[in-house]
Design an enzyme around this catalytic site. Structure first.
Site, mmCIF file in Angstrom:
data_model
loop_
_atom_site.group_PDB
_atom_site.id
_atom_site.type_symbol
_atom_site.label_atom_id
_atom_site.label_comp_id
_atom_site.label_asym_id
_atom_site.label_seq_id
_atom_site.Cartn_x
_atom_site.Cartn_y
_atom_site.Cartn_z
ATOM 1 N N GLY A 43 4.665 7.634 2.646
ATOM 2 C CA GLY A 43 5.532 6.518 2.337
ATOM 3 C C GLY A 43 4.807 5.339 1.725
ATOM 4 O O GLY A 43 3.595 5.372 1.504
ATOM 5 N N LYS B 254 7.671 -0.104 6.179
ATOM 6 C CA LYS B 254 7.191 1.213 5.756
ATOM 7 C C LYS B 254 8.394 2.078 5.411
ATOM 8 O O LYS B 254 9.230 2.373 6.263
ATOM 9 C CB LYS B 254 6.378 1.875 6.867
ATOM 10 C CG LYS B 254 5.761 3.210 6.480
ATOM 11 C CD LYS B 254 4.894 3.736 7.617
ATOM 12 C CE LYS B 254 4.210 5.034 7.254
ATOM 13 N NZ LYS B 254 3.352 5.527 8.374
ATOM 14 N N GLY C 81 0.826 -1.198 0.000
ATOM 15 C CA GLY C 81 0.000 0.000 0.000
ATOM 16 C C GLY C 81 0.859 1.245 0.000
ATOM 17 O O GLY C 81 2.080 1.186 0.187
ATOM 18 N N ASP D 165 -5.384 9.167 15.660
ATOM 19 C CA ASP D 165 -5.744 8.791 14.289
ATOM 20 C C ASP D 165 -6.399 7.417 14.252
ATOM 21 O O ASP D 165 -6.030 6.562 13.438
ATOM 22 C CB ASP D 165 -4.516 8.843 13.384
ATOM 23 C CG ASP D 165 -4.871 9.018 11.910
ATOM 24 O OD1 ASP D 165 -6.019 9.430 11.616
ATOM 25 O OD2 ASP D 165 -4.027 8.757 11.051
ATOM 26 N N VAL E 215 4.433 0.959 1.827
ATOM 27 C CA VAL E 215 4.598 -0.222 2.672
ATOM 28 C C VAL E 215 4.826 -1.442 1.783
ATOM 29 O O VAL E 215 4.096 -1.655 0.810
ATOM 30 C CB VAL E 215 3.371 -0.447 3.574
ATOM 31 C CG1 VAL E 215 3.571 -1.687 4.443
ATOM 32 C CG2 VAL E 215 3.115 0.774 4.451
#
Length: 234
Positions: A37, A54, A32, A149, A39
């Protein structure tokens, strides 16, 4: 495959270690991509373990800031419902984080993707696991950790659909006795508490609001912010 020992501390990797583990960060290994960044799926031969790596985007100040936060805070946390940080790398101008690999990916891919619908038993299990992770962060560790988050894309699922909460790049430490603290607005719209948006003061309560939004997503199978303009009422 050998499981990671619960007491094993995160370790520092060389850039070469992670190049080897990810087949030189090949596109075939990409899991992803986010704002800061990419992964990749990897494999550590010495631990006989699948990992997620990551790789922070070069030149991303926010990405580097989140990298430092994760290493400082996340590396100290130990709970069955948190993704385990295996290690990190700051080498050759690169910043990378190494996590345990989650075979069932993120919760949002099951709720809103093309996968088979989750059973109610599994949905209940996921809700309890996320609540357990939050209780540990807010009440059981030596300091209060406000995640900031909480959202379905940060709720990872292992091979048995056990919750593993991840992405602590926006997390903040607070004393248990203190109330909401001004941290500067951070998080994802659609999951953020109205009072946090208006004041910029993060708290355990603003995390719990975000948990409630995820719980609604789990129950309804609808995104908190629908791309077609409709939202789950909160």
């Amino acid at each position: 495959m050998m499981p990671l020992r619960e007491e094993q501390d995160p370790r520092r990797f060389s850039y070469g270690d992670l190049v080897s583990a990810t087949n030189n960060f090949s596109n075939e290994r990409k899991l992803g991509q986010g704002g800061f960044g990419v992964v990749y799926k990897g494999y550590l031969t010495d631990l006989d373990m699948l990992i997620a790596v990551k790789k922070i985007s070069r030149g991303s100040r926010q990405g580097r800031k989140e990298y430092i936060t994760e290493v400082k805070i996340f590396s100290q946390l130990r709970h069955r419902n948190l993704v385990q940080l295996i290690g990190w790398c700051h080498d050759k101008g690169e910043f990378l984080l190494v996590y345990e690999f989650m075979p069932n990916g993120s919760l949002d891919s099951h709720l809103f993707g093309m996968r088979s619908p989750l059973s109610w038993v599994v949905r209940y299990k996921i809700s309890l696991g996320l609540a357990s992770a939050l209780f540990y962060l807010h009440e059981e560790w030596e300091q209060c950790v406000v995640h900031q988050d909480i959202k379905s894309s940060n709720v990872m699922l292992d091979s048995s659909f056990n919750v593993k909460l991840g992405d602590f790049g926006l997390a903040r430490l607070m004393d248990h006795e203190l109330g909401p603290q001004t941290t500067g607005l951070a998080g994802t719209f659609g999951y953020m508490a109205p009072e946090y948006i208006s004041t910029g003061r993060a708290s355990k309560e603003s995390d719990v609001y975000s948990f409630g939004v995820v719980a609604l997503e789990i129950a309804t199978g609808r995104r908190s912010v629908d791309p077609y303009g409709t939202e789950i009422p909160t």
